[in-house]
Design an enzyme around this catalytic site. Structure first.
Site, PDB file in Angstrom:
ATOM      1  CG  ASP A  22      43.718  11.222   8.163  1.00 13.71           C
ATOM      2  OD1 ASP A  22      44.375  10.714   9.083  1.00 13.71           O
ATOM      3  OD2 ASP A  22      42.804  12.043   8.356  1.00 13.71           O
ATOM      4  CD  GLU A 222      39.366  12.306  13.821  1.00 15.66           C
ATOM      5  OE1 GLU A 222      39.689  13.413  14.255  1.00 15.66           O
ATOM      6  OE2 GLU A 222      40.181  11.376  13.715  1.00 15.66           O
TER       7      GLU A 222
HETATM    8  C1  FRU Z   1      42.202  12.029  11.328  1.00 15.63           C
HETATM    9  C2  FRU Z   1      42.268  13.527  11.325  1.00 15.63           C
HETATM   10  C3  FRU Z   1      41.192  14.131  10.458  1.00 15.63           C
HETATM   11  C4  FRU Z   1      41.759  15.473  10.104  1.00 15.63           C
HETATM   12  C5  FRU Z   1      43.218  15.143   9.932  1.00 15.63           C
HETATM   13  C6  FRU Z   1      44.157  16.241  10.317  1.00 15.63           C
HETATM   14  O1  FRU Z   1      43.419  11.417  11.594  1.00 15.63           O
HETATM   15  O2  FRU Z   1      42.179  14.028  12.648  1.00 15.63           O
HETATM   16  O3  FRU Z   1      39.930  14.187  11.100  1.00 15.63           O
HETATM   17  O4  FRU Z   1      41.203  15.992   8.942  1.00 15.63           O
HETATM   18  O5  FRU Z   1      43.473  14.006  10.743  1.00 15.63           O
HETATM   19  O6  FRU Z   1      45.484  15.898  10.027  1.00 15.63           O
END
Ligand code: FRU
Length: 506
Positions: A22, A222
């Site tokens: 992300d 998310e």
């Molecule tokens: C989304 C996610 C988020 C988390 C991060 C961990 O891709 O699962 O929810 O904060 O990646 O790398």
């Protein structure tokens, strides 16, 4: 530095090496765009989550920077990973982290604790607990100090959701001018619920409301975020909530996607427009658009979104090396009334290129090879409805057309589509070789398609950018031919504006 490995995007951001997921902490500050990102500094797969960092003065060219937040205990004894979050400029030093002559940047992120422990703050956490923490920077984002004497600043979700302590994450924080408070929206992924907290100082947080579940709920929620945009470029401002979902993305896509909801926000409660909660509103209809986040620190009409350009179904298996994953091009967002509904439109931000224009009075049924070729392209097509049932462009084609990616418009279905069934390597996932589509109406009798082609992706912007599709492709190196295709008859009055796009790294 020039990157020329197989599949290496030429004008999409990638880390020099190792894993990225992300975008995090996107902020424009003192003339610099900061791009932080979920990063494993030690490998090409997810793990040791840290915040990678890059900077830019124009959103086009990026400079890699040292890791901003390195997983605590890296590499052998990791006790805290830095999961997704955001950053703000605390101009009034409400947090008190600033000095007399320097206001801080403050990041709010999820602390993921792989092991049960008592923290320096004296708080205790369970193994795999997720809590929200803060860090600050007094050198304009280059180095960060975690607030260890108090972190995490939000230890647990509210008591009624105490069974969710392992799934509570991704705070997106912004300043709410009218109430003079910080607002942070975060997610209880498994419940498809957002929690909205406010604070006067970025340290002490109070739960003020909840939102969801609504619309697409076929997976966990998310990476939520919230921002304002002018409606139709006027005085009226509306709020947009952007939410990533895994799985349960757009139809035809077996994995993850990103939806949005438009409404009002009074500093505490988000109230969706009635016509924004009738069905899922997809930010992007392609398979490869996740965890999108916008830049803070820009004027209200200047909202730029960047997403992780992959799908959680196969994000860990894509055939690139020594890095894995790219971001979409930065997309400038607008909110326009389309069919009576406030709708996001998107326009890509690219560097300069030498465009040339061509007009065809008529293109016959079948495929017409162009003189124009390449592996990193911007192609804008505009055409009216005529005899054909489908019209579009074939990119990254091999000389015998056995390998190709199609982007076109279907006049009967009124849809823009991307077909990557024979686009190249796809064996790493059995749903990858598919076709994807988005609804799109003609505007003043014409279809406009903008197609950004890179060494391992195609991003499509239909109409005024109300229909977008991001798709990864992994074609052979030599597949660089371009064709126009017209199915079911000829297509008249076709305009094309196109350019080869240069590497952003040279
Ligand atoms: C989304 C996610 C988020 C988390 C991060 C961990 O891709 O699962 O929810 O904060 O990646 O790398």
């Amino acid at each position: 530095q020039n990157y020329t490995e197989r599949y290496r995007p030429q004008f999409h951001f990638t880390p020099a090496k190792n894993w990225m997921n992300d975008p995090n902490g996107l902020i424009y500050h003192e003339g610099t765009y900061h791009l932080f990102y979920q990063h494993n500094p030690g490998g090409i797969s997810w793990g040791a989550m840290s915040w990678g960092h890059a900077t830019s003065s124009d959103l086009v060219h990026w400079e890699h920077q040292p890791v901003a937040l390195l997983a605590r205990g890296y590499p052998d004894n990791i006790t805290e990973m830095f999961f997704s979050g955001t950053a703000v400029f605390d101009a009034q030093n409400t947090s008190g982290f600033g000095t007399d002559d320097k206001a801080p940047l403050v990041a709010m992120y999820t602390s993921h604790y792989p092991v049960a422990q008592t923290l320096p703050s004296g708080k205790t956490v369970d193994a795999n607990q997720q809590s929200q923490s803060i860090a600050y920077s007094l050198d304009d984002g280059m180095t960060w100090t975690t607030y260890d004497s108090v972190n995490p600043v939000i230890l647990n979700p509210p008591a009624e959701y105490s069974d969710q302590i392992h799934d509570f994450r991704d705070p997106a924080v912004f300043w709410h001018e009218e109430t003079q408070r910080w607002v942070s929206v975060m997610s209880l992924p498994g419940l498809r619920k957002l929690l909205i907290y406010t604070s006067s100082n970025l340290r002490d947080w109070e739960l003020v409301s909840e939102f969801g579940p609504v619309n697409a709920v076929g997976g966990v929620w998310e990476c939520p975020s919230m921002f304002r945009l002018p409606l139709d470029g006027g005085e009226e401002l509306k709020w947009v909530v952007q939410i990533s979902l895994n799985p349960g993305g757009p139809a035809g896509n077996t994995g993850s996607g990103t939806q949005y909801v438009v409404g009002q926000f009074d500093g505490k409660t988000f109230t969706p427009d009635a016509n924004s909660v009738t069905q899922a509103n997809w930010v992007d209809w392609g398979p490869d658009f996740y965890a999108a986040l916008t830049f803070g620190g820009l004027p209200v009409e200047d909202r730029v979104d960047i997403a992780w350009m992959t799908n959680l179904r196969y994000g860990g298996a894509t055939p690139t090396d020594p890095w894995r994953s790219a971001f979409t091009v930065p997309r400038r967002l607008s909110l326009r009334t389309i069919n009576g509904k406030a709708t996001l439109t998107q326009e890509p931000i690219l560097g300069d290129a030498d465009y040339s224009s061509t007009h065809w009075d008529t293109l016959p049924a079948g495929s017409t090879k162009l003189d124009f070729t390449g592996k990193a392209l911007d192609i804008v097509l505009s055409f009216p409805e005529s005899e054909s049932t489908q019209f579009g462009v074939i990119v990254r084609a091999s000389s015998d057309l056995s390998e190709q990616t199609q982007v076109g418009y279907d006049f009967e279905k009124k849809e823009v589509f991307v077909n990557r069934t024979v686009s190249g390597v796809s064996g790493f996932d059995d749903t990858f070789a598919g076709a994807f589509s988005a609804p799109l109406e003609l505007t003043e009798g014409k279809v406009t398609l903008r197609v950004l082609v890179d060494w391992s992706s195609v991003e499509v912007f239909g109409g005024a950018g109300e229909a977008t599709l991001a798709s990864l492709i992994f074609p052979s190196d030599g597949s660089s031919d371009v064709y126009l295709f017209s199915a079911g008859g000829s297509t008249n009055d076709v305009e094309m504006r196109a350019a080869n796009i240069k590497s952003i790294w040279v």
